[in-house]
Each structure stands twice: as C-alpha cells, then as structure tokens.
Design a protein around this motif. Sequence first.
Motif, PDB file in Angstrom:
ATOM      1  N   MET A   1     -37.331 -58.672  35.529  1.00 26.61           N
ATOM      2  CA  MET A   1     -36.985 -57.386  34.959  1.00 26.61           C
ATOM      3  C   MET A   1     -37.959 -57.084  33.829  1.00 26.61           C
ATOM      4  SD  MET A   1     -33.417 -56.206  33.194  1.00 26.61           S
ATOM      5  CE  MET A   1     -32.394 -56.295  34.626  1.00 26.61           C
ATOM      6  N   GLU A   2     -38.912 -56.242  34.108  1.00 27.13           N
ATOM      7  CA  GLU A   2     -39.983 -55.968  33.172  1.00 27.13           C
ATOM      8  C   GLU A   2     -39.483 -55.392  31.855  1.00 27.13           C
ATOM      9  OE1 GLU A   2     -43.399 -52.730  32.968  1.00 27.13           O
ATOM     10  OE2 GLU A   2     -43.552 -54.036  34.714  1.00 27.13           O
ATOM     11  N   SER A   3     -38.497 -54.510  31.906  1.00 29.28           N
ATOM     12  CA  SER A   3     -38.041 -53.837  30.698  1.00 29.28           C
ATOM     13  C   SER A   3     -37.442 -54.790  29.674  1.00 29.28           C
ATOM     14  CB  SER A   3     -37.033 -52.748  31.041  1.00 29.28           C
ATOM     15  OG  SER A   3     -35.933 -53.309  31.701  1.00 29.28           O
ATOM     16  N   VAL A   4     -36.966 -55.947  30.122  1.00 31.48           N
ATOM     17  CA  VAL A   4     -36.392 -56.913  29.196  1.00 31.48           C
ATOM     18  C   VAL A   4     -37.452 -57.403  28.230  1.00 31.48           C
ATOM     19  CG1 VAL A   4     -35.379 -59.209  29.012  1.00 31.48           C
ATOM     20  CG2 VAL A   4     -34.561 -57.654  30.753  1.00 31.48           C
ATOM     21  N   SER A   5     -38.654 -57.640  28.734  1.00 27.99           N
ATOM     22  CA  SER A   5     -39.692 -58.188  27.876  1.00 27.99           C
ATOM     23  C   SER A   5     -40.558 -57.109  27.241  1.00 27.99           C
ATOM     24  CB  SER A   5     -40.568 -59.153  28.685  1.00 27.99           C
ATOM     25  OG  SER A   5     -41.158 -58.452  29.757  1.00 27.99           O
ATOM     26  N   SER A   6     -40.392 -55.869  27.662  1.00 29.34           N
ATOM     27  CA  SER A   6     -41.299 -54.840  27.166  1.00 29.34           C
ATOM     28  C   SER A   6     -40.638 -53.839  26.226  1.00 29.34           C
ATOM     29  CB  SER A   6     -41.911 -54.085  28.355  1.00 29.34           C
ATOM     30  OG  SER A   6     -40.915 -53.389  29.055  1.00 29.34           O
ATOM     31  N   THR A   7     -39.451 -54.143  25.709  1.00 31.85           N
ATOM     32  CA  THR A   7     -38.817 -53.179  24.808  1.00 31.85           C
ATOM     33  C   THR A   7     -39.502 -53.137  23.450  1.00 31.85           C
ATOM     34  OG1 THR A   7     -37.155 -54.818  24.213  1.00 31.85           O
ATOM     35  CG2 THR A   7     -36.537 -53.188  25.887  1.00 31.85           C
ATOM     36  N   ALA A   8     -40.092 -54.248  23.002  1.00 30.48           N
ATOM     37  CA  ALA A   8     -40.767 -54.263  21.709  1.00 30.48           C
ATOM     38  C   ALA A   8     -41.953 -53.310  21.758  1.00 30.48           C
ATOM     39  CB  ALA A   8     -41.225 -55.667  21.352  1.00 30.48           C
ATOM     40  N   GLY A   9     -42.081 -52.495  20.751  1.00 30.58           N
ATOM     41  CA  GLY A   9     -43.201 -51.578  20.685  1.00 30.58           C
ATOM     42  C   GLY A   9     -43.035 -50.355  21.585  1.00 30.58           C
ATOM     43  N   SER A  10     -41.881 -50.171  22.181  1.00 28.59           N
ATOM     44  CA  SER A  10     -41.707 -49.039  23.093  1.00 28.59           C
ATOM     45  C   SER A  10     -40.828 -47.956  22.480  1.00 28.59           C
ATOM     46  CB  SER A  10     -41.107 -49.531  24.414  1.00 28.59           C
ATOM     47  OG  SER A  10     -39.816 -50.058  24.186  1.00 28.59           O
ATOM     48  N   GLY A  11     -40.749 -47.925  21.154  1.00 33.51           N
ATOM     49  CA  GLY A  11     -39.951 -46.917  20.506  1.00 33.51           C
ATOM     50  C   GLY A  11     -38.500 -47.318  20.320  1.00 33.51           C
ATOM     51  N   VAL A  12     -38.153 -48.549  20.650  1.00 37.41           N
ATOM     52  CA  VAL A  12     -36.788 -49.033  20.445  1.00 37.41           C
ATOM     53  C   VAL A  12     -36.607 -49.274  18.940  1.00 37.41           C
ATOM     54  CG1 VAL A  12     -35.152 -50.893  20.931  1.00 37.41           C
ATOM     55  CG2 VAL A  12     -36.679 -50.083  22.733  1.00 37.41           C
ATOM     56  N   PRO A  13     -35.584 -48.699  18.342  1.00 37.71           N
ATOM     57  CA  PRO A  13     -35.372 -48.887  16.899  1.00 37.71           C
ATOM     58  C   PRO A  13     -35.259 -50.376  16.542  1.00 37.71           C
ATOM     59  CG  PRO A  13     -33.942 -47.169  17.755  1.00 37.71           C
ATOM     60  CD  PRO A  13     -34.575 -47.834  18.940  1.00 37.71           C
ATOM     61  N   PRO A  14     -35.783 -50.768  15.381  1.00 37.52           N
ATOM     62  CA  PRO A  14     -35.758 -52.185  14.990  1.00 37.52           C
ATOM     63  C   PRO A  14     -34.362 -52.809  15.019  1.00 37.52           C
ATOM     64  CG  PRO A  14     -37.151 -50.939  13.492  1.00 37.52           C
ATOM     65  CD  PRO A  14     -36.485 -49.942  14.401  1.00 37.52           C
ATOM     66  N   SER A  15     -33.338 -52.058  14.604  1.00 37.57           N
ATOM     67  CA  SER A  15     -31.982 -52.630  14.585  1.00 37.57           C
ATOM     68  C   SER A  15     -31.504 -52.969  15.998  1.00 37.57           C
ATOM     69  CB  SER A  15     -31.004 -51.671  13.911  1.00 37.57           C
ATOM     70  OG  SER A  15     -30.959 -50.424  14.592  1.00 37.57           O
ATOM     71  N   ILE A  16     -31.905 -52.163  16.974  1.00 38.98           N
ATOM     72  CA  ILE A  16     -31.540 -52.408  18.373  1.00 38.98           C
ATOM     73  C   ILE A  16     -32.378 -53.556  18.924  1.00 38.98           C
ATOM     74  CG2 ILE A  16     -31.481 -51.406  20.693  1.00 38.98           C
ATOM     75  CD1 ILE A  16     -29.461 -50.084  18.821  1.00 38.98           C
ATOM     76  N   GLU A  17     -33.669 -53.558  18.617  1.00 39.78           N
ATOM     77  CA  GLU A  17     -34.567 -54.605  19.107  1.00 39.78           C
ATOM     78  C   GLU A  17     -34.111 -55.983  18.617  1.00 39.78           C
ATOM     79  OE1 GLU A  17     -37.081 -56.617  21.207  1.00 39.78           O
ATOM     80  OE2 GLU A  17     -36.884 -54.461  21.448  1.00 39.78           O
ATOM     81  N   ARG A  18     -33.652 -56.056  17.356  1.00 42.77           N
ATOM     82  CA  ARG A  18     -33.175 -57.350  16.831  1.00 42.77           C
ATOM     83  C   ARG A  18     -32.016 -57.884  17.665  1.00 42.77           C
ATOM     84  NH1 ARG A  18     -34.517 -54.982  11.909  1.00 42.77           N
ATOM     85  NH2 ARG A  18     -32.459 -54.106  11.597  1.00 42.77           N
ATOM     86  N   VAL A  19     -31.065 -57.010  17.985  1.00 48.38           N
ATOM     87  CA  VAL A  19     -29.916 -57.423  18.788  1.00 48.38           C
ATOM     88  C   VAL A  19     -30.383 -57.927  20.155  1.00 48.38           C
ATOM     89  CG1 VAL A  19     -27.877 -56.573  20.014  1.00 48.38           C
ATOM     90  CG2 VAL A  19     -28.281 -55.870  17.662  1.00 48.38           C
ATOM     91  N   LEU A  20     -31.262 -57.176  20.788  1.00 41.06           N
ATOM     92  CA  LEU A  20     -31.738 -57.559  22.118  1.00 41.06           C
ATOM     93  C   LEU A  20     -32.491 -58.886  22.070  1.00 41.06           C
ATOM     94  CD1 LEU A  20     -32.881 -54.090  23.466  1.00 41.06           C
ATOM     95  CD2 LEU A  20     -30.792 -55.363  24.034  1.00 41.06           C
ATOM     96  N   LYS A  21     -33.289 -59.076  21.047  1.00 38.26           N
ATOM     97  CA  LYS A  21     -34.064 -60.320  20.909  1.00 38.26           C
ATOM     98  C   LYS A  21     -33.119 -61.522  20.790  1.00 38.26           C
ATOM     99  CE  LYS A  21     -37.705 -62.381  18.111  1.00 38.26           C
ATOM    100  NZ  LYS A  21     -38.529 -62.252  16.907  1.00 38.26           N
ATOM    101  N   VAL A  22     -32.092 -61.373  19.967  1.00 42.85           N
ATOM    102  CA  VAL A  22     -31.128 -62.465  19.791  1.00 42.85           C
ATOM    103  C   VAL A  22     -30.426 -62.775  21.115  1.00 42.85           C
ATOM    104  CG1 VAL A  22     -28.927 -63.073  18.699  1.00 42.85           C
ATOM    105  CG2 VAL A  22     -30.761 -62.108  17.326  1.00 42.85           C
ATOM    106  N   PHE A  23     -29.952 -61.752  21.810  1.00 38.61           N
ATOM    107  CA  PHE A  23     -29.223 -61.988  23.059  1.00 38.61           C
ATOM    108  C   PHE A  23     -30.123 -62.516  24.169  1.00 38.61           C
ATOM    109  CE2 PHE A  23     -25.585 -60.277  21.069  1.00 38.61           C
ATOM    110  CZ  PHE A  23     -24.504 -60.709  21.814  1.00 38.61           C
ATOM    111  N   ARG A  24     -31.394 -62.093  24.193  1.00 37.89           N
ATOM    112  CA  ARG A  24     -32.316 -62.628  25.199  1.00 37.89           C
ATOM    113  C   ARG A  24     -32.566 -64.107  24.984  1.00 37.89           C
ATOM    114  NH1 ARG A  24     -35.214 -57.358  25.053  1.00 37.89           N
ATOM    115  NH2 ARG A  24     -36.339 -58.113  23.278  1.00 37.89           N
TER     116      ARG A  24
END
Length: 153
Positions: free
Chosen positions: A1-24
């Motif tokens: 699933m490409e989008s799982v690894s490509s959310t960083a730098g794609s306009g995802v707000p930092p607060s959301i990216e942090r959550v996703l990084k932790v759960f991944r």
Amino acid sequence: MESVSSTAGSGVPPSIERVLKVFRSMGREEKMQALVQYSKKLEALPDRFKDLDRGAFTVPECQTRVDIIPEFRDGLMHFYADLNVRQSPTIAAVLAIIFAAVNGEPPSTTLGIPNDFVSILMESIGLASREPGLTAMIARLKRYAREAQRQTA
C-alpha cells in the motif's frame, strides 16, 4: 500500500502524521492496547450540548449510534462525540485519536486527514467490518470542516 509510506511530505498535517507514524510502527497487540487506552480518553459531551437535537449529527453508516458535534470558534475546529463508549470502544478510540490531532486546529487540519487514515490505524487488527463506519465519521468531520471554511471565506 503505497499511501501508507508516502503520507509524509504530502500535505498531511503534522499532528495527523505523528499519529499515523506511531500506529504504523506498532504490532497488532500494541495497536489493540493503544486503542483500549485511547477509548478511555474520549472527552465527554459538554453539558451545553445535552439538550441539542442530535438527529442531524448522527453518523448513519455506523453500526452503533454515534453523534459528532462540531464547534467552530475563532477560526478553530473542535469536535465532540456522543456514543456509548463501553458498547463501542473502537469507535471511541478512533475518535479520541482524531480529536487529539484536530481539535483546536484550523479546518485545514481536519481536511488534511488522508483517505486511508482508518485503514492505517486498523491495519493488522482484524476489525475490517468497522472501517466503513469509521471512514464515514472522517467524511463527516471533513464535511463540517469544509462548512467552517466557507463561513470564513
């Protein structure tokens, strides 16, 4: 699933990216434990909303009743939910996670939640039957955020 690894730098707000990084980074058991802990953190519905007719705020796609109530003040979003946490701990957990990332932020933060947010959180847990309702809740949050943005445009 490409989008799982490509959310960083794609306009995802930092607060959301942090959550996703932790759960991944978590395994199945860690995710389950984290969801249990988050389900206990969902803020209770403030008394000022107790008499509100909540029919318009119900998310019909959810298997159990969930009312999501938006508040837009001073350019910032704040969301509240009314649900039976004991009956729906997964829903309470996901909402607590999202609310922690978007409450007190501008509508653009909510609009920046990636479409695969729920699948990233739920990956490997085995709760796929919950995904349509959870995804519908995110769509509802984004709808409220778009309405709030229009108010200020």
